[in-house]
Design an enzyme around this catalytic site. Structure first.
Site, PDB file in Angstrom:
ATOM      1  N   TYR A 437      62.171  38.140  22.051  1.00 33.16           N
ATOM      2  CA  TYR A 437      63.174  37.285  22.712  1.00 33.16           C
ATOM      3  C   TYR A 437      64.428  38.043  23.118  1.00 33.16           C
ATOM      4  O   TYR A 437      64.633  39.180  22.759  1.00 33.16           O
ATOM      5  CB  TYR A 437      63.475  36.022  21.923  1.00 33.16           C
ATOM      6  CG  TYR A 437      64.037  36.084  20.527  1.00 33.16           C
ATOM      7  CD1 TYR A 437      64.584  37.209  19.956  1.00 33.16           C
ATOM      8  CD2 TYR A 437      64.036  34.905  19.749  1.00 33.16           C
ATOM      9  CE1 TYR A 437      65.104  37.198  18.682  1.00 33.16           C
ATOM     10  CE2 TYR A 437      64.552  34.880  18.481  1.00 33.16           C
ATOM     11  CZ  TYR A 437      65.088  36.016  17.948  1.00 33.16           C
ATOM     12  OH  TYR A 437      65.603  35.993  16.677  1.00 33.16           O
ATOM     13  N   GLU A 438      65.221  37.362  23.959  1.00 31.48           N
ATOM     14  CA  GLU A 438      66.400  37.941  24.630  1.00 31.48           C
ATOM     15  C   GLU A 438      66.015  39.115  25.533  1.00 31.48           C
ATOM     16  O   GLU A 438      66.779  40.050  25.730  1.00 31.48           O
ATOM     17  CB  GLU A 438      67.461  38.386  23.603  1.00 31.48           C
ATOM     18  CG  GLU A 438      67.812  37.369  22.544  1.00 31.48           C
ATOM     19  CD  GLU A 438      68.135  35.993  23.097  1.00 31.48           C
ATOM     20  OE1 GLU A 438      68.453  35.869  24.290  1.00 31.48           O
ATOM     21  OE2 GLU A 438      68.047  35.016  22.338  1.00 31.48           O
ATOM     22  N   GLY A 439      64.825  39.034  26.106  1.00 27.40           N
ATOM     23  CA  GLY A 439      64.322  40.106  26.959  1.00 27.40           C
ATOM     24  C   GLY A 439      63.423  41.016  26.149  1.00 27.40           C
ATOM     25  O   GLY A 439      63.888  41.696  25.227  1.00 27.40           O
TER      26      GLY A 439
END
Length: 593
Positions: A437-439
Site C-alpha cells: 500500500y501507498e504505492g
C-alpha cells in the site's frame, strides 16, 4: 513477549549522530533540547509499552466488526485511542496554530516508531489522520483549516485518504467518483472507494475524508481530478456536530494481517464535500498526503521488523536446543540455548543491522522535513530535494527489509513461529502489506528512476553524492571507523555507476530504466544505510575513544561491522543485475508465461 521501545537507539541517533542541539536556529527547534527530547521519548515509550502493546495480539485475533455500516474496533482499542488523545500524543508535531505542540517532525517520527512497533494496526488510526491533516494544512482554504484542523491535530477527529476504486489502484486516471458543484462552494460526491484504512470506526466522533474525485465535465485522466474534504458528520459553524453526511462504510475487507485496523469499502452517495485547493489539482494536492503516508509506511515496515527482532532475541535466549560446536555453554542443563549457534546469530545480526540502520535512515530523512522550513533558502531547497529523492527509497527499501526481518524472526522461532501461539506469525502477516500500500514497491522504484533522479537535471542526487564524498574525505583516516567509510565510498561508487548506466540506457529504451529500477533502488537503499552506519560508527567510536565503558557503543560497532562485512557486499550483484537492462525481461511473449 513484551515489546520494548528502542529509546536508547533513537536517543543515540538524535543526540549523538544527528546532534539536534545544533539546530536551535531552525524553525521548530527554538525550544528543543536533547534533554527535552529524551524525556518525551521516555514517556512515549511507556505509553507504547503499557497501553498499546498489550492490546496488539488480542486485536489481531478479534479484528474489527461491521454491522449495517457501523464499525467497532477490537476490545480495548477505543479506550487506548482515547487515552492517546487525552495524553496529547497525536498533536506532538502538529501546528500550534491549530492546537498542536509544534515539535519537529524528527521527534514525531521517533515516537511513531514506538507506536508502530507496539501495534502496526493501531498506529494506522493516528497515522492516517496525520496524513489527511497534512494535505488539508498544505492546500485547503483558511476557512476549512480553521474548521477542521484543530480536532484533527489532537486526534479527536480521525482522517483518511480515499484514492483507490475497484477499477483503479496505481492508475488513478481511471477514477470514476464524481463531484457535482452546487453553486454555493460545496460539491456532491458520489462513488465508491475501496481499501480505505481507518475509513470507519468508533474511536472518534467524526472522520474527515480526503477524497479524489472528478468534477462533472472535467477531462479524463489524471488532469481532471480534484481533491475534496468530506466529513463523516457535518460540522456546524459553531464547531458542533450536525447531521450525518452521505458517506458510509459498505463493508470490511478480510485481510492477511493488520486485523485491528478497519480496511473499509466506502460508499459516497451525494455526500457534501468541499474542494481542497484548486480544481484539476487533485493529484498534486494528494501527493502531500501520499508522501506523508509513504514515509509513515516505511517507518511502519521497519518498526514491525524491529518488534519481530526483539521477539526472536527473547525466544533465542529461552529456547534450549543442541550443544555449541565448541563445547557446552550450559553444562548443567540438557542443552544450550540456540544463541550459541552461528546460523541463529547470523539471522539475528542481519535483523539487528537492518533495523538499526533503518532507524537512523528514518530519522535522518525526517530531519530533512524539518530543514525544509529553514529560513536559509539553500538549506530549505536542499532538504526539499532530499525529501523528494529519498521518500521512494525509504518507503520501498525499509518495507522490503522490514518484511525480511520479520521472516528471519519467524525462522529463529522455528516451528513455534509458524503457530499463532507466538507473535512471529502476526509480525510477518502485518509487515507484508507495507510493501503494497501507498504505492507498491515496484511503483516506488519507477518513481525513483523516472521522476526523482532526472528532476532539476539530477540536482538532488548530485548533491547527495557530494555530501557523501565530503564525509568520506573528512573521515577516511585509519582506525575502527575506516571500514565503514571505505564501504560507504565503494557503495557510492557503484550507485554512481548505476546512475550513469540509467542515464545512458534508460533514454534509449524506457524499458531499460523500468527493468533496472528495483535493483537500482536496493543499491540506493544499501548506500543510504552505509552512509548512516558510517555516521553511527563515527559517533560510537568517539565515545569509546573518550573512555566510555558503556557496552552500548561496543555493541553498536559490532553490529555495524556485520552490516559492512555481510550485508553491504550485496551492492555488487545489484549493480550487475541492473545493468542487464530489459532484454531478458521483455523478450518472452506474454502467452509463454
Amino acid at each position: 513477549m513484551a515489546y520494548k521501545a528502542p529509546v536508547r537507539d533513537l536517543t543515540f541517533i538524535l543526540n549523538e549522530v544527528l546532534e539536534i542541539d545544533r539546530y536551535t536556529n531552525q524553525p521548530g527547534f527554538e525550544d528543543i533540547s536533547s534533554d527535552l527530547v529524551g524525556q518525551i521519548l521516555e514517556e512515549g515509550a511507556k505509553f507504547a509499552e503499557e497501553v498499546i502493546a498489550p492490546i496488539n495480539h488480542s486485536g489481531d485475533k478479534e479484528g474489527c466488526h461491521w454491522d449495517n455500516g457501523v464499525v467497532t474496533g477490537p476490545k480495548g482499542w477505543k479506550e487506548a485511542y482515547q487515552a492517546m488523545v487525552a495524553a496529547g500524543w497525536p498533536a506532538l508535531s502538529a501546528d500550534p496554530a491549530y492546537g498542536g505542540q509544534g515539535m519537529p517532525a524528527v521527534v514525531g517520527m521517533a515516537f511513531g516508531q514506538f507506536t508502530a512497533g507496539a501495534s502496526a494496526a493501531f498506529s494506522m488510526y493516528p497515522g492516517l489522520t496525520a496524513g489527511a491533516y497534512a494535505g488539508i494544512h498544505a492546500n485547503a482554504s483558511d476557512e476549512l483549516k480553521a474548521k477542521y484542523l484543530p480536532k484533527m491535530a489532537t486526534g479527536e477527529w480521525g482522517g483518511t485518504m480515499n484514492l483507490t476504486e475497484p477499477q483503479c489502484g496505481t492508475d488513478l486516471g481511471m477514477v470514476r467518483t464524481k463531484a457535482v458543484p452546487q453553486g454555493d462552494g460545496t460539491y456532491k460526491i458520489t462513488g465508491q472507494k475501496i481499501w480505505i484504512s481507518a475509513g470507519e470506526h468508533d474511536f472518534a466522533d467524526n472522520i474527515i475524508h480526503t477524497v479524489l474525485a472528478r468534477v462533472e465535465g472535467a477531462p479524463a485522466g489524471i488532469k481532471g481530478l480534484s481533491l475534496f474534504l468530506v466529513p463523516k458528520v457535518m460540522v456546524n459553524d459553531d464547531g458542533s456536530l450536525g447531521e450525518r453526511n452521505g458517506v458510509q462504510c459498505a463493508g470490511l475487507e478480510h485481510k492477511m494481517g493488520i486485523h485491528g485496523n478497519a480496511t473499509c469499502v466506502m460508499s459516497y452517495d451525494d455526500a457534501t464535500g468541499w474542494l481542497i485547493g484548486e480544481e484539476g489539482r487533485g493529484m498534486n494536492n494528494m501527493f502531500v498526503v501520499m508522501n506523508e503516508a509513504r514515509l509513515g509506511t516505511g517507518l511502519q515496515g521497519l518498526a514491525i521488523g524491529a518488534a519481530a527482532y526483539q521477539a526472536a532475541v527473547q525466544f533465542a535466549h529461552d529456547r534450549i536446543q543442541g550443544r555449541s560446536l565448541t563445547g557446552p555453554k550450559n553444562p548443567d542443563g540438557p542443552a544450550d540455548s540456540i544463541m550459541v549457534h552461528p546460523d541463529v546469530r547470523r539471522m539475528l545480526l542481519e535483523a539487528k543491522a537492518f533495523v538499526e540502520g533503518g532507524q537512523a535512515f528514518i530519522l535522518w530523512t525526517a530531519l530533512q522535513a524539518d530543514l525544509e522550513k529553514s529560513a536559509d533558502e539553500a538549506t530549505a531547497q536542499k532538504a526539499k530535494d532530499y525529501m523528494g529523492l529519498l521518500t521512494p527509497v525509504l518507503k520501498a527499501y525499509l518495507t522490503d527489509k522490514g518484511f525480511h526481518v520479520a521472516s528471519l524472526g519467524m525462522q529463529v522461532h522455528g516451528g513455534s513461529g509458524y503457530t499463532e501461539h507466538f507473535q512471529a506469525s502476526q509480525y510477518l502477516r502485518d509487515a507484508r502489506i507495507t510493501m503494497i500500500y501507498e504505492g507498491t514497491n515496484g511503483i516506488q522504484a519507477l518513481d525513483l528512476v523516472g521522476r526523482k533522479l532526472p528532476s532539476q537535471g539530477g540536482r538532488a542526487i548530485m548533491s547527495w553524492f557530494a555530501d557523501i564524498d565530503a564525509f568520506v574525505a573528512d573521515n577516511g583516516g585509519e582506525g575502527p571507523v575506516k571500514p565503514f567509510v571505505d564501504g560507504l565510498a565503494d557503495a557510492k561508487k557503484k550507485l554512481q555507476e548505476g546512475t550513469m548506466w540509467l542515464m545512458q540506457n534508460g533514454m534509449a529504451n524506457p524499458d531499460n530504466a523500468a527493468g533496472a529500477s528495483t535493483d537500482y533502488l536496493h543499491l540506493f537503499g544499501l548506500t543510504a544505510l552505509a552512509y548512516l552506519w558510517a555516521q553511527m560508527a563515527k559517533a560510537a567510536q568517539a565515545q569509546i575513544d573518550a573512555g566510555s565503558t558503556d557496552p552500548f557503543y561496543v555493541t553498536k560497532m559490532q553490529t555495524g561491522r556485520y552490516f559492512v562485512e555481510r550485508i553491504l557486499p550485496d551492492a555488487a550483484p545489484h549493480l550487475v543485475k541492473l545493468k542487464t537492462g530489459a532484454e531478458v525481461l521483455m523478450q518472452m511473449p506474454a502467452e509463454a508465461f
